[in-house]
Design an enzyme around this catalytic site. Sequence first.
Site, PDB file in Angstrom:
ATOM      1  N   CYS A   1     -16.634   8.467  -7.425  1.00 58.76           N
ATOM      2  CA  CYS A   1     -16.578   7.003  -7.420  1.00 58.76           C
ATOM      3  C   CYS A   1     -17.986   6.445  -7.633  1.00 58.76           C
ATOM      4  CB  CYS A   1     -15.983   6.484  -6.110  1.00 58.76           C
ATOM      5  SG  CYS A   1     -15.668   4.703  -6.131  1.00 58.76           S
TER       6      CYS A   1
ATOM      7  N   THR B   1       2.569  -8.990   6.299  1.00 65.20           N
ATOM      8  CA  THR B   1       3.729  -9.349   5.484  1.00 65.20           C
ATOM      9  C   THR B   1       3.760 -10.856   5.285  1.00 65.20           C
ATOM     10  OG1 THR B   1       6.140  -9.211   5.254  1.00 65.20           O
ATOM     11  CG2 THR B   1       5.272  -9.546   7.477  1.00 65.20           C
TER      12      THR B   1
ATOM     13  N   THR C   1       8.015 -11.784   1.539  1.00 62.86           N
ATOM     14  CA  THR C   1       8.393 -12.008   0.146  1.00 62.86           C
ATOM     15  C   THR C   1       8.456 -10.670  -0.579  1.00 62.86           C
ATOM     16  OG1 THR C   1       6.076 -12.266  -0.549  1.00 62.86           O
ATOM     17  CG2 THR C   1       7.282 -14.271   0.059  1.00 62.86           C
TER      18      THR C   1
ATOM     19  N   THR D   1      10.299  -6.767   5.051  1.00 66.37           N
ATOM     20  CA  THR D   1       9.767  -5.614   4.307  1.00 66.37           C
ATOM     21  C   THR D   1       9.316  -4.472   5.212  1.00 66.37           C
ATOM     22  OG1 THR D   1       7.522  -6.556   4.294  1.00 66.37           O
ATOM     23  CG2 THR D   1       8.978  -7.134   2.446  1.00 66.37           C
TER      24      THR D   1
ATOM     25  N   GLU E   1       0.818  -8.344  -4.285  1.00 65.79           N
ATOM     26  CA  GLU E   1       1.674  -7.387  -3.595  1.00 65.79           C
ATOM     27  C   GLU E   1       1.223  -5.955  -3.876  1.00 65.79           C
ATOM     28  OE1 GLU E   1       6.010  -9.475  -3.258  1.00 65.79           O
ATOM     29  OE2 GLU E   1       5.288  -9.167  -5.307  1.00 65.79           O
TER      30      GLU E   1
END
Length: 476
Positions: free
Chosen positions: A130, A370, A373, A382, A447
């Site tokens: 990285c 959360t 949605t 969820t 999301e």
Amino acid sequence: MRHAVAPAENVENNYFAVTDVLKICSHCERLSKKDLGVRIPRPLGNGPSRFIPEKEILQVSKVDARTQSIFEDAFAALGRLDNISLVMGFHPQYLGSFLRTQHYLLQMDGPLSLHYRHYIGIMAAARHQCSYLVNLHVNDFLQVGGDPKWLNGLDGAPQKLQHLGELNKILAHRPWLLTKEHIERLLKAEEHSWSLAELIHAVVLLTHYHSLASFTFGCGITPEIHCNGGHTFRPPSLSQYCVCDIANGNGHLERARVLMERMKQLQECRDEEEEASQEEMATRFEREKTESMLVVTAEDEECVPSRDISRHFEDPSYGYKDFSRRGEHVPTFRVQDYSWEDHGFSLVNRLYPDVGQMLDEKFQMAYNLTYNTMATHKDVDTSMLRRAIWNYIHCMFGIRYDDYDYGEINQLLDRSFKIYIKTMVCSPEKTTKRMYESFWRQFQHSEKVHVNLLLMEARMQAELLYALRAITRYMT
């Protein structure tokens, strides 16, 4: 803890958007080009991420006052606002916890000196090639007075840090192989030995930067304009844009509905059917663990680290291997026997005060975060999906929860998603834009960033569990 900021009237008068930092007025640009002959660098990428449109990321701070406040605090503390923070800004509640923890690990009182902390960050990030994180901490290492000779390679660093190379290697790629003997060698290395408190600090830093490398690659984070690989002197070209950036899969909404229906059906089955026996639950775990070995991490060829990166760690050929390859057998790690909540948390807090609490808050924040949605759907629970993702990652590391039905994972996580998860968690340097775009096409970028936060924290906790268990076994 809140950092000092400019008085309110100055902030209002001098307010600027994040994008303004990267701009130069046309008058100055004209003078620089024509009168002074100065070459003006341009950002090499199109924003903080190769995967997420810049306008979506920068829009967050404009509409969310809390995100803007966190950005201001981070800038006041570090003198910069890195692209990782900008992308995490989709979730300000988590970002606040992340920055507090990272600030404490790197800058507040602790067992390790400041230059040791940044060098360990370099070692950890280098294991996954990285360069973004490596370059970030090379600069920080030098700013806090680190010896430039150490940057020539791990063999130029003190023996004490060289001895940490084995732990770094195992934790990053095969943490299930860590034993109390590895810990003993570090703690009893005569004049180069580590104290328990120092080792806990080092372990937390290693796991933090291994998992942060996963997030960096998983979100396609690009270097800032002033960093290596972050700028070019070539004129802008439309060829940098891809049609994929414009049409980001707004179709496929049916998949979200299918996923919601499956969660509903699984919940109904939980309510109506008798709970499976412990033998059946164990069988389902072993089946899922075995199936996870069949998931291919990437379609690309093996990544070969550059000399600039590989000099910071030993044995570049050492990487992730599945549990049962070449006849290896690793006993299942049962969370009921050693868990973060009942064992790891208290050990960290005892040897490195307050850090256990900060890590616990960060784990809980990612796990419970959360907005109810899913794609375009609202009022969705969820929790079942979040638990499946977290437990699947731990399953790949051999970690089992006795009270979880691993049969649910195949119902909720499709193959393309599993490929993305395994690649990002186990071999993040192989993550591609195609992988990012291929799972959950109908979901918003925010999301997907949330998913990456889950993957990052689940991975960090898995590594910590193996390391802390080995330390506990040494102590007892």
